[in-house]
Design an enzyme around this catalytic site. Structure first.
Site, PDB file in Angstrom:
ATOM      1  N   TRP A   1      -8.779   9.146  -7.631  1.00 35.50           N
ATOM      2  CA  TRP A   1      -9.987   9.575  -8.361  1.00 35.50           C
ATOM      3  C   TRP A   1     -10.007   9.000  -9.768  1.00 35.50           C
ATOM      4  CZ3 TRP A   1     -14.613  11.506  -7.150  1.00 35.50           C
ATOM      5  CH2 TRP A   1     -14.785  11.945  -5.835  1.00 35.50           C
TER       6      TRP A   1
ATOM      7  N   TRP B   1       1.850   2.133  -3.360  1.00 40.71           N
ATOM      8  CA  TRP B   1       0.918   2.870  -4.226  1.00 40.71           C
ATOM      9  C   TRP B   1       1.260   4.356  -4.272  1.00 40.71           C
ATOM     10  CZ3 TRP B   1      -2.711   1.734  -7.750  1.00 40.71           C
ATOM     11  CH2 TRP B   1      -3.266   0.456  -7.764  1.00 40.71           C
TER      12      TRP B   1
ATOM     13  N   TRP C   1     -20.851  14.974 -18.608  1.00 40.40           N
ATOM     14  CA  TRP C   1     -21.142  14.915 -17.167  1.00 40.40           C
ATOM     15  C   TRP C   1     -22.444  15.640 -16.866  1.00 40.40           C
ATOM     16  CZ3 TRP C   1     -18.139  11.402 -15.163  1.00 40.40           C
ATOM     17  CH2 TRP C   1     -16.840  11.226 -15.655  1.00 40.40           C
TER      18      TRP C   1
ATOM     19  N   ASN D   1      -9.891   4.479   3.309  1.00 40.61           N
ATOM     20  CA  ASN D   1      -9.628   4.227   1.881  1.00 40.61           C
ATOM     21  C   ASN D   1     -10.791   3.539   1.160  1.00 40.61           C
ATOM     22  OD1 ASN D   1      -7.862   4.030  -0.511  1.00 40.61           O
ATOM     23  ND2 ASN D   1      -8.005   1.833  -0.087  1.00 40.61           N
TER      24      ASN D   1
ATOM     25  N   GLU E   1       0.842  -1.207   0.000  1.00 45.78           N
ATOM     26  CA  GLU E   1       0.000   0.000   0.000  1.00 45.78           C
ATOM     27  C   GLU E   1       0.874   1.252   0.000  1.00 45.78           C
ATOM     28  OE1 GLU E   1      -3.355   0.269  -0.389  1.00 45.78           O
ATOM     29  OE2 GLU E   1      -3.232  -1.883  -0.708  1.00 45.78           O
TER      30      GLU E   1
ATOM     31  N   TRP F   1     -15.612  13.835 -12.168  1.00 45.56           N
ATOM     32  CA  TRP F   1     -14.754  13.385 -11.060  1.00 45.56           C
ATOM     33  C   TRP F   1     -13.831  14.491 -10.562  1.00 45.56           C
ATOM     34  CZ3 TRP F   1      -9.453  13.404 -12.241  1.00 45.56           C
ATOM     35  CH2 TRP F   1      -9.158  13.562 -13.611  1.00 45.56           C
TER      36      TRP F   1
HETATM   37  P1  FAD Z   1      -2.634   2.754   5.319  1.00 47.86           P
HETATM   38  O1  FAD Z   1      -3.614   1.761   4.812  1.00 47.86           O
HETATM   39  O2  FAD Z   1      -2.047   2.536   6.641  1.00 47.86           O
HETATM   40  O3  FAD Z   1      -1.478   2.847   4.211  1.00 47.86           O
HETATM   41  C1  FAD Z   1      -0.182   3.377   4.534  1.00 47.86           C
HETATM   42  C2  FAD Z   1       0.176   4.481   3.585  1.00 47.86           C
HETATM   43  O4  FAD Z   1       0.266   4.007   2.257  1.00 47.86           O
HETATM   44  C3  FAD Z   1      -0.832   5.615   3.535  1.00 47.86           C
HETATM   45  O5  FAD Z   1      -0.663   6.509   4.615  1.00 47.86           O
HETATM   46  C4  FAD Z   1      -0.534   6.230   2.180  1.00 47.86           C
HETATM   47  O6  FAD Z   1       0.566   7.098   2.216  1.00 47.86           O
HETATM   48  C5  FAD Z   1      -0.165   5.006   1.336  1.00 47.86           C
HETATM   49  N1  FAD Z   1      -1.347   4.519   0.630  1.00 47.86           N
HETATM   50  C6  FAD Z   1      -2.220   3.573   1.029  1.00 47.86           C
HETATM   51  N2  FAD Z   1      -3.148   3.360   0.079  1.00 47.86           N
HETATM   52  C7  FAD Z   1      -2.856   4.186  -0.941  1.00 47.86           C
HETATM   53  C8  FAD Z   1      -3.442   4.448  -2.210  1.00 47.86           C
HETATM   54  N3  FAD Z   1      -4.510   3.809  -2.653  1.00 47.86           N
HETATM   55  N4  FAD Z   1      -2.891   5.399  -2.998  1.00 47.86           N
HETATM   56  C9  FAD Z   1      -1.798   6.076  -2.604  1.00 47.86           C
HETATM   57  N5  FAD Z   1      -1.201   5.866  -1.410  1.00 47.86           N
HETATM   58  C10 FAD Z   1      -1.718   4.947  -0.589  1.00 47.86           C
HETATM   59  N6  FAD Z   1      -3.968   9.236   0.018  1.00 47.86           N
HETATM   60  C11 FAD Z   1      -3.308  10.343   0.413  1.00 47.86           C
HETATM   61  O7  FAD Z   1      -2.301  10.236   1.109  1.00 47.86           O
HETATM   62  N7  FAD Z   1      -3.736  11.587   0.020  1.00 47.86           N
HETATM   63  C12 FAD Z   1      -4.846  11.765  -0.746  1.00 47.86           C
HETATM   64  O8  FAD Z   1      -5.181  12.901  -1.081  1.00 47.86           O
HETATM   65  C13 FAD Z   1      -5.581  10.605  -1.140  1.00 47.86           C
HETATM   66  N8  FAD Z   1      -6.714  10.727  -1.865  1.00 47.86           N
HETATM   67  C14 FAD Z   1      -7.389   9.591  -2.264  1.00 47.86           C
HETATM   68  C15 FAD Z   1      -8.538   9.718  -3.058  1.00 47.86           C
HETATM   69  C16 FAD Z   1      -9.237   8.592  -3.478  1.00 47.86           C
HETATM   70  C17 FAD Z   1     -10.470   8.751  -4.342  1.00 47.86           C
HETATM   71  C18 FAD Z   1      -8.774   7.308  -3.112  1.00 47.86           C
HETATM   72  C19 FAD Z   1      -9.506   6.085  -3.548  1.00 47.86           C
HETATM   73  C20 FAD Z   1      -7.635   7.166  -2.337  1.00 47.86           C
HETATM   74  C21 FAD Z   1      -6.929   8.303  -1.899  1.00 47.86           C
HETATM   75  N9  FAD Z   1      -5.765   8.199  -1.089  1.00 47.86           N
HETATM   76  C22 FAD Z   1      -5.087   9.331  -0.722  1.00 47.86           C
HETATM   77  C23 FAD Z   1      -5.194   6.878  -0.753  1.00 47.86           C
HETATM   78  C24 FAD Z   1      -5.663   6.271   0.581  1.00 47.86           C
HETATM   79  O9  FAD Z   1      -7.063   6.335   0.678  1.00 47.86           O
HETATM   80  C25 FAD Z   1      -5.056   6.924   1.811  1.00 47.86           C
HETATM   81  O10 FAD Z   1      -3.667   7.057   1.650  1.00 47.86           O
HETATM   82  C26 FAD Z   1      -5.317   6.082   3.051  1.00 47.86           C
HETATM   83  O11 FAD Z   1      -6.702   5.960   3.256  1.00 47.86           O
HETATM   84  C27 FAD Z   1      -4.676   6.718   4.253  1.00 47.86           C
HETATM   85  O12 FAD Z   1      -4.948   6.002   5.420  1.00 47.86           O
HETATM   86  P2  FAD Z   1      -3.759   5.292   6.208  1.00 47.86           P
HETATM   87  O13 FAD Z   1      -2.645   6.246   6.383  1.00 47.86           O
HETATM   88  O14 FAD Z   1      -4.341   4.686   7.428  1.00 47.86           O
HETATM   89  O15 FAD Z   1      -3.328   4.186   5.170  1.00 47.86           O
END
Ligand code: FAD
Length: 518
Positions: free
Chosen positions: A428, A323, A352, A387, A320, A405
């Protein structure tokens, strides 16, 4: 050329001249989105340079309110960063290193102001970590030349990703546009280059005369947020209790997560009512912790000492964090995603709906779809959303409501405490099927099924939509459709604003027509 190529070219063209600049006066580190002392590559290099020459290290944070505007920084995010600067300033002061903070009115004046300050301080060298947004890359390319012409050296280095963008190539030599093969290559590359996980030591203490020489800088105060980014007293109380600033908070959170939760991350990460994820995004996006430290720490807990294999929770969590690297690589390679364009150009012509009432209801969490409403209310109340729910509400806006979007992408940035352009744009694009996801557009989330699967007992919904707290586990996912109309109507909770099956067909046609007309 891509903006990063301009910056790389600028660094190459000035390499000789920069190498000949003698260190004098002071060495400066420019903090941007790397607000930490530990494991900060540019800061470590700056500190080393200063130490070798026996001159002080000065740190600065120079930004314009227009930067916050251009990056759509939410007030809660700006507040988090300013509070973090306070922590950073105190930590650096213990090392006799000043942190000078200034808000420059106009964005385009920032480079001139930096040069002016360096002249004033008699500093010869400037260090910064690279940021991958188009404007920043272009600005830094100009600054490398300008500073060089003024007899100074500006070093801009990769730091924010574990694997710097540009290192991974598919078999045909191209940049990967799909995550899975990219991830395999990312893992292999790190295993072959373990120095990528190296820890950069925090700066050492400044020479004794630094305090006397730069007395004024030690008195510098952290400015207030620009007027349009200020929080109300109530918001300050609410958000500040939730988001403790600074790198110590980040390190503690990582340690606690690794100690208590990482092992079960794979099972728990999709359950929004469960506190099963790390909540480190606010720190990773502000640079109060490095992705390197996250991956190194998790890997070290894995008996195999690998990024894949071993404990499943650890592997999944690392994948993750990856990503985040992936979306930054995408941004660097396809910078047009910074310009409001979909990654897949054939999705540029979708008609849209732009229904303002629907958009408002989505923003406020009043769509009549409990899981969507719970998620939007979570975002509005705490500046964060789980997420799984980010995917649900993004799919709902772009497919069920057929709203552009980009309106949702913007709303997220304006409200998230962890708003990060690359991850948000990537998320997005993925959810609206216009991004790097190889899945075709006809994968449309059914909000009811998502709700039942990931919030089976309605715990998350009950927390954020209190109107529904007395409904049973079945009713709660669709109160009007499951016979709870009388109970729920009097609470004012709205009926569904669209009928999923109907709007699903509408979305399929609109996407199909858009692609065919493109
Ligand atoms: P954990 O599950 O603990 O993951 C650890 C770290 O991995 C996160 O803190 C983050 O840095 C990274 N990570 C995890 N999943 C993703 C992912 N899908 N994409 C990119 N990085 C990821 N993340 C942001 O940091 N900023 C945003 O503006 C953002 N916008 C999002 C918008 C949408 C529509 C979606 C679907 C996802 C978005 N994310 C974003 C990714 C993700 O939702 C968040 O990083 C995550 O929910 C943060 O929670 P956590 O720190 O507990 O994540």
């Amino acid at each position: 050329p891509r903006p990063i190529e301009d910056l790389v070219a600028a660094l190459e063209q000035t390499a000789d001249a920069r190498g000949k600049v003698t260190v004098k006066g002071a060495v400066v580190h420019w903090f941007k989105m790397d607000l930490r002392c530990n494991d900060n590559r540019a800061l470590a290099l700056a500190s080393e340079k200063a130490k070798e020459a026996g001159v002080p290290l000065i740190c600065m944070y120079i930004v314009s309110p227009q930067d916050y505007e251009a990056h759509l920084r939410s007030p809660v995010r700006v507040d988090f960063m300013l509070r973090t600067l306070q922590v950073l300033q105190e930590d650096l002061a213990k090392l006799d290193i000043p942190l000078y903070v200034e808000m420059v009115e106009k964005r385009k004046k920032v480079p001139d102001r930096i040069l002016e300050l360096m002249e004033e301080w008699g500093a010869s060298h400037l260090f910064a970590n690279m940021e991958y947004e188009v404007d920043e890359l272009r600005r830094e390319a100009h600054m490398v030349h300008d500073l060089s012409e003024n007899g100074k050296a500006f070093e801009v280095v990769h730091d924010t990703c574990v694997v710097p963008p540009g290192r991974l190539h598919s078999g045909s030599g191209n940049q990967y546009a799909v995550y899975s093969p990219w991830f395999r290559s990312w893992v292999a590359h790190i295993h072959e280059n373990l120095d990528l996980l190296e820890l950069y030591e925090p700066p050492g203490k400044n020479p004794e005369d630094a305090r006397k020489k730069f007395k004024k800088l030690f008195d510098c105060k952290i400015p207030d947020a620009p007027k349009n980014k200020q929080l109300s007293q109530e918001e300050k109380k609410r958000f500040r209790a939730l988001w403790p600033p600074g790198e110590h908070a980040a390190t503690d959170r990582l340690a606690k997560f690794c100690e208590e939760k990482i092992g079960k991350y794979k099972e728990k990460r999709n359950i929004p009512s469960d506190d099963g994820t790390s909540s480190l995004s606010v720190h990773l996006s502000s640079g109060t912790i490095s992705a390197r430290t996250c991956v190194r720490t998790a890997r070290n807990r894995n008996k195999t000492k690998k990024l894949d294999g071993g404990i499943e929770g650890i592997q999944t969590w690392i994948s993750e964090v990856a990503w985040r690297d992936f979306y930054k690589h995408v941004l660097v390679h396809w910078p047009f995603v910074c310009m409001n364009k979909p990654f897949k150009p054939e999705y540029s012509n979708i008609s849209w709906s732009y229904d303002e009432d629907h958009f408002q209801r989505w923003c406020e969490g009043r769509t009549g779809f409990p899981i969507v409403d719970a998620a939007m209310r979570q975002l509005n109340h705490v500046g964060y959303m789980h997420n799984r729910c980010r995917m649900i509400v993004a799919s709902f806006l772009s497919k069920d409501l057929l709203i552009d979007w980009r309106k949702g992408e913007r709303y997220f940035m304006e409200h998230l405490v962890d708003g990060d352009f690359a991850s948000n744009n990537g998320g997005w694009g993925f959810s609206a099927s216009v991004g790097v996801d190889p899945q075709p557009y006809f994968r449309i989330f059914n909000p009811l099924l998502q709700s039942e699967k990931f919030d089976p007992e309605g715990e998350y919904i009950r927390k954020w939509v209190p109107e529904l707290k007395d409904l049973d586990d079945k009713e709660i996912h669709d109160p009007y459709g499951r016979g709870a109309k009388d109970k729920v109507k009097k609470t004012g909770y709205p009926e569904q604003i669209v009928e999923h099956k109907e709007v699903r067909d509408r979305a399929l046609s609109a996407y199909k027509e858009g692609i065919e007309s493109g």
